[in-house]
Design a protein around this motif. Structure first.
Motif, short mmCIF file in Angstrom:
data_model
loop_
_atom_site.label_atom_id
_atom_site.label_comp_id
_atom_site.label_asym_id
_atom_site.label_seq_id
_atom_site.Cartn_x
_atom_site.Cartn_y
_atom_site.Cartn_z
N ILE A 1 18.27 -7.86 -10.78
CA ILE A 1 18.51 -8.29 -9.41
C ILE A 1 17.78 -7.40 -8.43
CG2 ILE A 1 20.75 -9.32 -9.90
CD1 ILE A 1 22.02 -6.72 -8.95
N ALA A 2 17.54 -7.93 -7.27
CA ALA A 2 16.88 -7.15 -6.22
C ALA A 2 17.93 -6.34 -5.47
CB ALA A 2 16.15 -8.08 -5.27
N SER A 3 17.50 -5.25 -4.91
CA SER A 3 18.42 -4.42 -4.15
C SER A 3 17.91 -4.27 -2.72
CB SER A 3 18.54 -3.04 -4.80
OG SER A 3 17.34 -2.33 -4.65
N ASN A 4 18.71 -3.61 -1.90
CA ASN A 4 18.29 -3.35 -0.52
C ASN A 4 17.01 -2.53 -0.49
OD1 ASN A 4 20.51 -4.69 0.37
ND2 ASN A 4 21.69 -2.87 0.83
N ARG A 5 16.80 -1.68 -1.49
CA ARG A 5 15.60 -0.85 -1.51
C ARG A 5 14.33 -1.69 -1.65
NH1 ARG A 5 19.45 2.21 -4.37
NH2 ARG A 5 18.80 1.14 -6.26
N MET A 6 14.44 -2.84 -2.32
CA MET A 6 13.28 -3.72 -2.42
C MET A 6 12.93 -4.27 -1.04
SD MET A 6 12.69 -7.30 -4.41
CE MET A 6 13.57 -8.23 -3.18
N TYR A 7 13.94 -4.69 -0.31
CA TYR A 7 13.69 -5.20 1.04
C TYR A 7 13.18 -4.09 1.95
CZ TYR A 7 16.45 -9.02 -0.83
OH TYR A 7 16.92 -10.03 -1.61
N ALA A 8 13.75 -2.90 1.81
CA ALA A 8 13.30 -1.76 2.62
C ALA A 8 11.84 -1.42 2.32
CB ALA A 8 14.19 -0.55 2.36
N GLY A 9 11.49 -1.39 1.04
CA GLY A 9 10.11 -1.09 0.66
C GLY A 9 9.14 -2.14 1.16
N THR A 10 9.56 -3.39 1.14
CA THR A 10 8.71 -4.48 1.63
C THR A 10 8.50 -4.37 3.13
OG1 THR A 10 9.53 -5.89 -0.15
CG2 THR A 10 8.43 -6.97 1.69
N VAL A 11 9.56 -4.09 3.87
CA VAL A 11 9.43 -3.94 5.33
C VAL A 11 8.55 -2.74 5.65
CG1 VAL A 11 10.70 -3.41 7.46
CG2 VAL A 11 11.61 -5.10 5.86
N ALA B 1 10.40 0.32 15.10
CA ALA B 1 11.56 -0.53 14.82
C ALA B 1 11.52 -1.06 13.39
CB ALA B 1 11.63 -1.68 15.81
N MET B 2 10.33 -1.43 12.91
CA MET B 2 10.19 -1.89 11.52
C MET B 2 10.59 -0.78 10.55
SD MET B 2 6.58 -3.95 11.82
CE MET B 2 6.42 -4.34 10.09
N SER B 3 10.14 0.43 10.82
CA SER B 3 10.48 1.54 9.92
C SER B 3 11.96 1.89 10.01
CB SER B 3 9.61 2.76 10.22
OG SER B 3 9.89 3.30 11.49
N ALA B 4 12.57 1.71 11.17
CA ALA B 4 14.02 1.96 11.30
C ALA B 4 14.81 0.93 10.51
CB ALA B 4 14.43 1.93 12.77
N VAL B 5 14.37 -0.33 10.53
CA VAL B 5 15.02 -1.36 9.72
C VAL B 5 14.91 -1.01 8.24
CG1 VAL B 5 14.82 -3.78 8.98
CG2 VAL B 5 14.79 -3.21 11.41
N LEU C 1 2.41 8.28 4.60
CA LEU C 1 3.88 8.23 4.61
C LEU C 1 4.40 6.81 4.35
CD1 LEU C 1 4.79 10.58 7.60
CD2 LEU C 1 5.08 11.03 5.17
N ALA C 2 3.76 5.81 4.93
CA ALA C 2 4.21 4.43 4.73
C ALA C 2 4.01 3.99 3.29
CB ALA C 2 3.48 3.50 5.68
N ILE C 3 2.86 4.29 2.72
CA ILE C 3 2.59 3.87 1.34
C ILE C 3 3.47 4.64 0.35
CG2 ILE C 3 0.85 3.83 -0.48
CD1 ILE C 3 -1.18 3.02 1.67
N ALA C 4 3.59 5.95 0.55
CA ALA C 4 4.43 6.75 -0.35
C ALA C 4 5.89 6.30 -0.27
CB ALA C 4 4.30 8.23 -0.02
N GLY C 5 6.38 6.07 0.92
CA GLY C 5 7.75 5.60 1.08
C GLY C 5 7.96 4.24 0.45
N SER C 6 6.99 3.34 0.63
CA SER C 6 7.10 2.01 0.04
C SER C 6 7.10 2.07 -1.48
CB SER C 6 5.93 1.13 0.52
OG SER C 6 5.97 0.98 1.90
N VAL C 7 6.22 2.88 -2.03
CA VAL C 7 6.16 3.02 -3.49
C VAL C 7 7.48 3.58 -4.02
CG1 VAL C 7 5.06 4.31 -5.37
CG2 VAL C 7 3.66 3.16 -3.65
#
Length: 142
Positions: A67-77, A125-129, A43-49
């Motif tokens: 430009i980077a978007s919030n999704r880039m930060y979300a995927g990184t977290v 908490a990391m996944s919620a962020v 789930l973490a890898i699929a969501g990140s990808v």
């Protein structure tokens, strides 16, 4: 999905498991941890990808600025939860699983489970962020 699964485990599954007697607690963790680890990893890898692949947005051709978007930060977290799990959660689960022949003491089982639930809550908490970042609108979106 990863944030929801983590929240379920933290808020519902772990408090119920904590009520088990220590010998059953160790046995339960020994049986459930490998399956949960595989599910969490997928789930973490699929969501990140998914988040990282949709993270970049190109401005009109005249600007040629990406430009980077919030999704880039979300995927990184979200992707950061994988090494976090491997470094902090997996060693604790391994202590339960490697002691198949040897009985884990009651106090050791309780203290290991308490530490595991605390670290799992950090990962939740990391996944919620990551989820919050993914659903926040970008200032660059039209």
């Amino acid at each position: 999905m990863f944030a929801g699964a983590s929240l379920y485990a933290t808020a519902i599954h772990f408090p119920a498991t904590k009520k088990l007697p220590p010998p059953h607690l160790a046995s339960h963790v020994r049986n459930v941890a490998p399956m949960g680890a595989r599910l969490d990893l997928v789930l973490a890898i699929a969501g990140s990808v998914a988040l990282l692949s949709s993270a970049r947005k190109q401005w009109p051709i005249t600007h040629r600025i990406t430009i980077a978007s919030n999704r880039m930060y979300a995927g990184t977290v979200m992707l950061a939860t994988v090494p976090f799990s491997l470094m902090f959660l997996w060693p604790i689960a391994s202590k339960f699983m490697l002691n198949k022949g040897k009985q884990v003491t009651d106090t050791e089982a309780q203290s290991l489970f308490e530490l595991w639930t605390l670290l799992y809550a950090v990962r939740t908490a990391m996944s919620a962020v990551a989820l919050i970042l993914a659903v926040l609108p970008n200032k660059w979106d039209a």
